[in-house]
Design a protein around this motif. Structure first.
Motif, PDB file in Angstrom:
ATOM      1  N   ALA A 105       8.893  -0.469   9.476  1.00  0.00           N
ATOM      2  CA  ALA A 105       7.808  -0.983   9.028  1.00  0.00           C
ATOM      3  C   ALA A 105       6.319  -0.181   9.259  1.00  0.00           C
ATOM      4  O   ALA A 105       5.456  -0.245   8.518  1.00  0.00           O
ATOM      5  CB  ALA A 105       7.778  -2.555   9.840  1.00  0.00           C
ATOM      6  N   GLY A 106       6.545   0.546  10.431  1.00  0.00           N
ATOM      7  CA  GLY A 106       5.463   1.373  10.730  1.00  0.00           C
ATOM      8  C   GLY A 106       5.463   2.485   9.812  1.00  0.00           C
ATOM      9  O   GLY A 106       3.977   2.856   9.166  1.00  0.00           O
ATOM     10  N   CYS A 107       6.574   3.290   9.202  1.00  0.00           N
ATOM     11  CA  CYS A 107       6.499   4.134   8.060  1.00  0.00           C
ATOM     12  C   CYS A 107       5.651   3.766   6.853  1.00  0.00           C
ATOM     13  O   CYS A 107       4.750   4.063   6.236  1.00  0.00           O
ATOM     14  CB  CYS A 107       7.665   4.688   7.925  1.00  0.00           C
ATOM     15  SG  CYS A 107       8.436   5.756   9.002  1.00  0.00           S
ATOM     16  N   ILE A 108       6.058   2.553   6.424  1.00  0.00           N
ATOM     17  CA  ILE A 108       5.233   1.670   5.426  1.00  0.00           C
ATOM     18  C   ILE A 108       3.860   1.609   5.608  1.00  0.00           C
ATOM     19  O   ILE A 108       3.072   2.125   4.640  1.00  0.00           O
ATOM     20  CB  ILE A 108       6.011   0.479   4.895  1.00  0.00           C
ATOM     21  CG1 ILE A 108       7.484   0.655   4.607  1.00  0.00           C
ATOM     22  CG2 ILE A 108       5.274  -0.298   4.100  1.00  0.00           C
ATOM     23  CD1 ILE A 108       8.222  -0.767   4.300  1.00  0.00           C
ATOM     24  N   ILE A 109       3.613   0.962   6.664  1.00  0.00           N
ATOM     25  CA  ILE A 109       2.101   0.689   6.983  1.00  0.00           C
ATOM     26  C   ILE A 109       1.358   1.945   7.127  1.00  0.00           C
ATOM     27  O   ILE A 109       0.465   2.053   6.316  1.00  0.00           O
ATOM     28  CB  ILE A 109       2.172  -0.148   8.114  1.00  0.00           C
ATOM     29  CG1 ILE A 109       2.545  -1.648   8.002  1.00  0.00           C
ATOM     30  CG2 ILE A 109       0.588  -0.323   8.562  1.00  0.00           C
ATOM     31  CD1 ILE A 109       2.602  -2.295   9.332  1.00  0.00           C
ATOM     32  N   MET A 110       1.796   2.938   7.774  1.00  0.00           N
ATOM     33  CA  MET A 110       1.240   4.154   8.143  1.00  0.00           C
ATOM     34  C   MET A 110       1.022   4.959   6.775  1.00  0.00           C
ATOM     35  O   MET A 110      -0.240   5.652   6.270  1.00  0.00           O
ATOM     36  CB  MET A 110       1.644   5.092   9.178  1.00  0.00           C
ATOM     37  CG  MET A 110       1.580   4.365  10.599  1.00  0.00           C
ATOM     38  SD  MET A 110      -0.195   4.211  10.782  1.00  0.00           S
ATOM     39  CE  MET A 110      -1.007   5.680  10.927  1.00  0.00           C
ATOM     40  N   LEU A 112       1.272   3.684   3.318  1.00  0.00           N
ATOM     41  CA  LEU A 112      -0.004   3.306   2.573  1.00  0.00           C
ATOM     42  C   LEU A 112      -1.267   3.310   2.928  1.00  0.00           C
ATOM     43  O   LEU A 112      -2.189   3.649   2.452  1.00  0.00           O
ATOM     44  CB  LEU A 112       0.459   1.789   2.596  1.00  0.00           C
ATOM     45  CG  LEU A 112       1.808   1.620   1.576  1.00  0.00           C
ATOM     46  CD1 LEU A 112       1.996  -0.023   1.758  1.00  0.00           C
ATOM     47  CD2 LEU A 112       1.651   2.108   0.312  1.00  0.00           C
ATOM     48  N   ILE A 113      -1.442   3.362   4.393  1.00  0.00           N
ATOM     49  CA  ILE A 113      -3.015   3.416   4.850  1.00  0.00           C
ATOM     50  C   ILE A 113      -3.161   5.171   4.716  1.00  0.00           C
ATOM     51  O   ILE A 113      -4.390   5.345   4.034  1.00  0.00           O
ATOM     52  CB  ILE A 113      -2.865   3.269   6.321  1.00  0.00           C
ATOM     53  CG1 ILE A 113      -2.981   1.705   6.510  1.00  0.00           C
ATOM     54  CG2 ILE A 113      -4.258   3.731   6.975  1.00  0.00           C
ATOM     55  CD1 ILE A 113      -2.900   1.337   8.055  1.00  0.00           C
ATOM     56  N   THR A 117      -6.420   6.034   2.118  1.00  0.00           N
ATOM     57  CA  THR A 117      -7.307   6.843   2.724  1.00  0.00           C
ATOM     58  C   THR A 117      -7.457   8.157   1.929  1.00  0.00           C
ATOM     59  O   THR A 117      -8.713   8.513   1.926  1.00  0.00           O
ATOM     60  CB  THR A 117      -7.097   6.920   4.313  1.00  0.00           C
ATOM     61  OG1 THR A 117      -6.878   5.531   4.784  1.00  0.00           O
ATOM     62  CG2 THR A 117      -8.245   7.773   5.063  1.00  0.00           C
ATOM     63  N   ALA A 139       5.749   5.999   3.097  1.00  0.00           N
ATOM     64  CA  ALA A 139       6.113   4.441   2.697  1.00  0.00           C
ATOM     65  C   ALA A 139       7.251   4.323   2.225  1.00  0.00           C
ATOM     66  O   ALA A 139       8.174   3.433   2.485  1.00  0.00           O
ATOM     67  CB  ALA A 139       4.864   3.883   1.929  1.00  0.00           C
ATOM     68  N   GLY A 142      10.102   4.476   4.673  1.00  0.00           N
ATOM     69  CA  GLY A 142      10.107   3.420   5.285  1.00  0.00           C
ATOM     70  C   GLY A 142      10.938   2.086   4.545  1.00  0.00           C
ATOM     71  O   GLY A 142      11.632   1.513   5.203  1.00  0.00           O
TER      72      GLY A 142
END
Length: 197
Positions: A105-110, A112-113, A117, A139, A142
């Motif tokens: 989940a962290g890989c997906i969120i980071m 995509l951010i 960015t 992502a 993830g």
């Protein structure tokens, strides 16, 4: 990691270089020693949960002396954190699966951010494209972690290690490019005297 090189407005090459070296080292450990890495992460997670639980329980005890029921939230969170820590020490296999879910989940969120960015930052197009691609790859990693969770948690650590090594290398290359393009330092002050004549 590589995204920091683009977001950093200081123009300093030192921090991205250190970040790149750390990424390569941690990635190599994850890739070459996945079982050891998993064990360290599980027990580190348990220790952090235990410390957080103790701090929350102490905060609840401090808040209980005052008026109101504000102590209930840190009390409940503290008890949950301590139970999670004890469970992690006693049953590391289940904790490994939980950590894999958190990593995915962290890989997906980071990712995509980082990708979005990179797309909207003022930087050269090639640099934005590389950083956006790295974010989307993270992502995607993830998503793979979450889809193939039952296969092997060790494989997840190896994939994450490979990605960290690549991201560290990109950050290191970016730091070298920043260092080579760096303008000579200008003095912050001029050493002169003003005399009225």
């Amino acid at each position: 990691m590589a995204t920091y090189c683009m977001i950093s407005t200081t123009g300093s090459w030192k921090f991205p270089a250190v970040l790149g070296i750390i990424g390569i080292l941690i990635g190599a450990i994850f890739l070459l020693f996945p079982q050891l890495s998993l064990t360290i992460v599980i027990y580190l997670f348990a220790v952090i949960a235990l410390i957080a639980g103790i701090l929350l329980l102490a905060a609840a005890a401090f808040l209980a002396k005052g008026s109101g029921g504000f102590f209930a939230v840190p009390l409940v969170l503290g008890v949950i954190a301590v139970i999670l820590a004890v469970y992690s020490f006693l049953n590391p296999e289940s904790t490994a699966t939980f950590i894999a879910i958190v990593i995915g989940a962290g890989c997906i969120i980071m990712g995509l951010i980082g990708a979005f960015t990179a797309l909207f930052q003022p930087a050269p197009a090639i640099r934005r494209a590389l950083l956006a691609a790295g974010g989307f790859i993270l992502a995607g990693l993830g998503i793979i972690i979450l889809l193939f969770l039952q296969r092997s948690v060790l494989l997840i650590f190896q994939l994450l290690g490979a990605f960290l090594m690549i991201a560290g290398a990109v950050a290191l290359i970016g730091a070298v490019v920043m260092m080579l393009r760096r303008k000579p330092d200008k003095p912050d002050y001029i050493d002169a005297e003003f005399r009225e004549g």
